[in-house]
Design a protein around this motif. Structure first.
Motif, mmCIF file in Angstrom:
data_model
loop_
_atom_site.group_PDB
_atom_site.id
_atom_site.type_symbol
_atom_site.label_atom_id
_atom_site.label_comp_id
_atom_site.label_asym_id
_atom_site.label_seq_id
_atom_site.Cartn_x
_atom_site.Cartn_y
_atom_site.Cartn_z
ATOM 1 N N SER A 36 0.855 -1.198 0.000
ATOM 2 C CA SER A 36 0.000 0.000 0.000
ATOM 3 C C SER A 36 0.889 1.245 0.000
ATOM 4 C CB SER A 36 -0.883 0.003 1.251
ATOM 5 O OG SER A 36 -0.066 -0.026 2.409
ATOM 6 N N ARG A 37 0.290 2.397 -0.280
ATOM 7 C CA ARG A 37 1.075 3.632 -0.279
ATOM 8 C C ARG A 37 1.725 3.888 1.077
ATOM 9 N NH1 ARG A 37 -2.307 7.929 -4.112
ATOM 10 N NH2 ARG A 37 -1.989 6.720 -6.032
ATOM 11 N N GLN A 38 0.984 3.612 2.178
ATOM 12 C CA GLN A 38 1.592 3.866 3.493
ATOM 13 C C GLN A 38 2.774 2.931 3.740
ATOM 14 O OE1 GLN A 38 -1.755 3.272 2.776
ATOM 15 N NE2 GLN A 38 -2.760 2.994 4.738
ATOM 16 N N LYS A 146 -5.633 2.128 -9.351
ATOM 17 C CA LYS A 146 -5.459 2.261 -7.904
ATOM 18 C C LYS A 146 -6.641 1.614 -7.208
ATOM 19 C CE LYS A 146 -6.539 6.276 -6.072
ATOM 20 N NZ LYS A 146 -6.503 7.731 -5.902
ATOM 21 N N VAL A 147 -6.355 0.748 -6.259
ATOM 22 C CA VAL A 147 -7.406 0.127 -5.456
ATOM 23 C C VAL A 147 -7.438 0.813 -4.092
ATOM 24 C CG1 VAL A 147 -8.158 -1.997 -4.299
ATOM 25 C CG2 VAL A 147 -7.225 -2.098 -6.635
ATOM 26 N N ASN A 162 -6.528 2.354 2.846
ATOM 27 C CA ASN A 162 -5.259 2.012 2.176
ATOM 28 C C ASN A 162 -5.444 2.138 0.685
ATOM 29 O OD1 ASN A 162 -3.209 -0.273 3.892
ATOM 30 N ND2 ASN A 162 -5.067 0.546 4.830
ATOM 31 N N CYS A 163 -4.527 2.801 0.002
ATOM 32 C CA CYS A 163 -4.516 2.765 -1.454
ATOM 33 C C CYS A 163 -3.355 1.899 -1.920
ATOM 34 C CB CYS A 163 -4.389 4.176 -2.034
ATOM 35 S SG CYS A 163 -5.980 5.023 -2.110
ATOM 36 N N VAL A 164 -3.659 1.076 -2.935
ATOM 37 C CA VAL A 164 -2.657 0.163 -3.490
ATOM 38 C C VAL A 164 -2.602 0.401 -5.000
ATOM 39 C CG1 VAL A 164 -1.974 -2.246 -3.764
ATOM 40 C CG2 VAL A 164 -3.229 -1.535 -1.702
ATOM 41 N N ASP A 165 -1.420 0.711 -5.503
ATOM 42 C CA ASP A 165 -1.246 0.965 -6.935
ATOM 43 C C ASP A 165 -0.844 -0.333 -7.631
ATOM 44 O OD1 ASP A 165 -1.374 4.081 -7.232
ATOM 45 O OD2 ASP A 165 -0.256 3.678 -5.398
ATOM 46 N N LEU A 166 -1.592 -0.647 -8.688
ATOM 47 C CA LEU A 166 -1.390 -1.912 -9.394
ATOM 48 C C LEU A 166 -1.200 -1.657 -10.882
ATOM 49 C CD1 LEU A 166 -4.184 -4.071 -7.711
ATOM 50 C CD2 LEU A 166 -1.752 -3.947 -7.085
ATOM 51 N N GLN A 167 -0.555 -2.619 -11.529
ATOM 52 C CA GLN A 167 -0.328 -2.573 -12.972
ATOM 53 C C GLN A 167 -0.611 -3.957 -13.535
ATOM 54 O OE1 GLN A 167 1.271 0.006 -15.083
ATOM 55 N NE2 GLN A 167 0.613 -1.397 -16.705
ATOM 56 N N ARG A 168 -1.442 -3.970 -14.576
ATOM 57 C CA ARG A 168 -1.761 -5.275 -15.157
ATOM 58 C C ARG A 168 -1.541 -5.238 -16.673
ATOM 59 N NH1 ARG A 168 -7.639 -8.182 -15.263
ATOM 60 N NH2 ARG A 168 -6.988 -10.015 -16.458
#
Ligand SMILES: [Cu+2]
Length: 168
Positions: A36-38, A146-147, A162-168
């Protein structure tokens, strides 16, 4: 002598109470994987994150928000889209792993992409373990996104963001 002892014990209690209230270690939880970003900030992978580097578990705000920093001013950097947030490569589904430093009784866990809720898990007020994992299907989305993951606490008005950056 008795008066001195009473003064001393009062002082000790006052100092102890102050330490307790000021301590950020009264903690809660965050997503460690995908980072997550944090957690990215706590690992030092992005610069100038502010206070969050010391307490990635503390992004606590009222339920119902849709922001990465949960409305907490001193964590506003988490919502700064100009920062170079690293995105984790994933497939068609992803397992989100939480580290809970305080195991609060839980109503639901929600996962959003934009305004669309892509998953929800209902714990019905149960106390979770020290780690929690959810497998979430990402559907046909591709590219970078971003989730926003939200941990809704059962016995308070608050949630953890929580933000989680994803790439698919
Ligand atoms: Cu907590």
């Amino acid at each position: 002598m008795r008066r001195v002892m009473t003064f001393l014990s009062t002082a000790v209690i006052a100092i102890g109470a102050t330490l307790f209230i000021a301590s950020p270690a009264q903690a809660h939880g965050y997503i460690n994987s995908p980072a997550s970003r944090q957690y990215v900030c706590a690992q030092g992978r992005v610069a100038n994150c502010g206070d969050i580097i010391y307490e990635p578990q503390s992004v606590e705000g009222p339920k119902g928000l849709r922001s990465c920093h949960g409305g907490v001013g001193r964590f506003a950097q988490l919502s700064d889209e100009s920062k170079p947030w690293p995105a984790t490569r994933v497939g068609s589904s992803v397992t989100f792993n939480w580290t809970l430093t305080a195991r609060h009784a839980t109503s639901t866990w929600e996962y959003y992409i934009g305004s669309t809720r892509i998953a929800v898990f209902n714990d019905g007020g149960r106390q979770p373990g020290a780690t929690v994992s959810h497998n979430v299907n990402l559907g046909s989305r591709t590219g970078r996104f971003k989730v926003l993951a939200i941990w809704n606490i059962a016995d308070t008005a608050n949630a953890f963001y929580n933000c989680v950056d994803l790439q698919r």
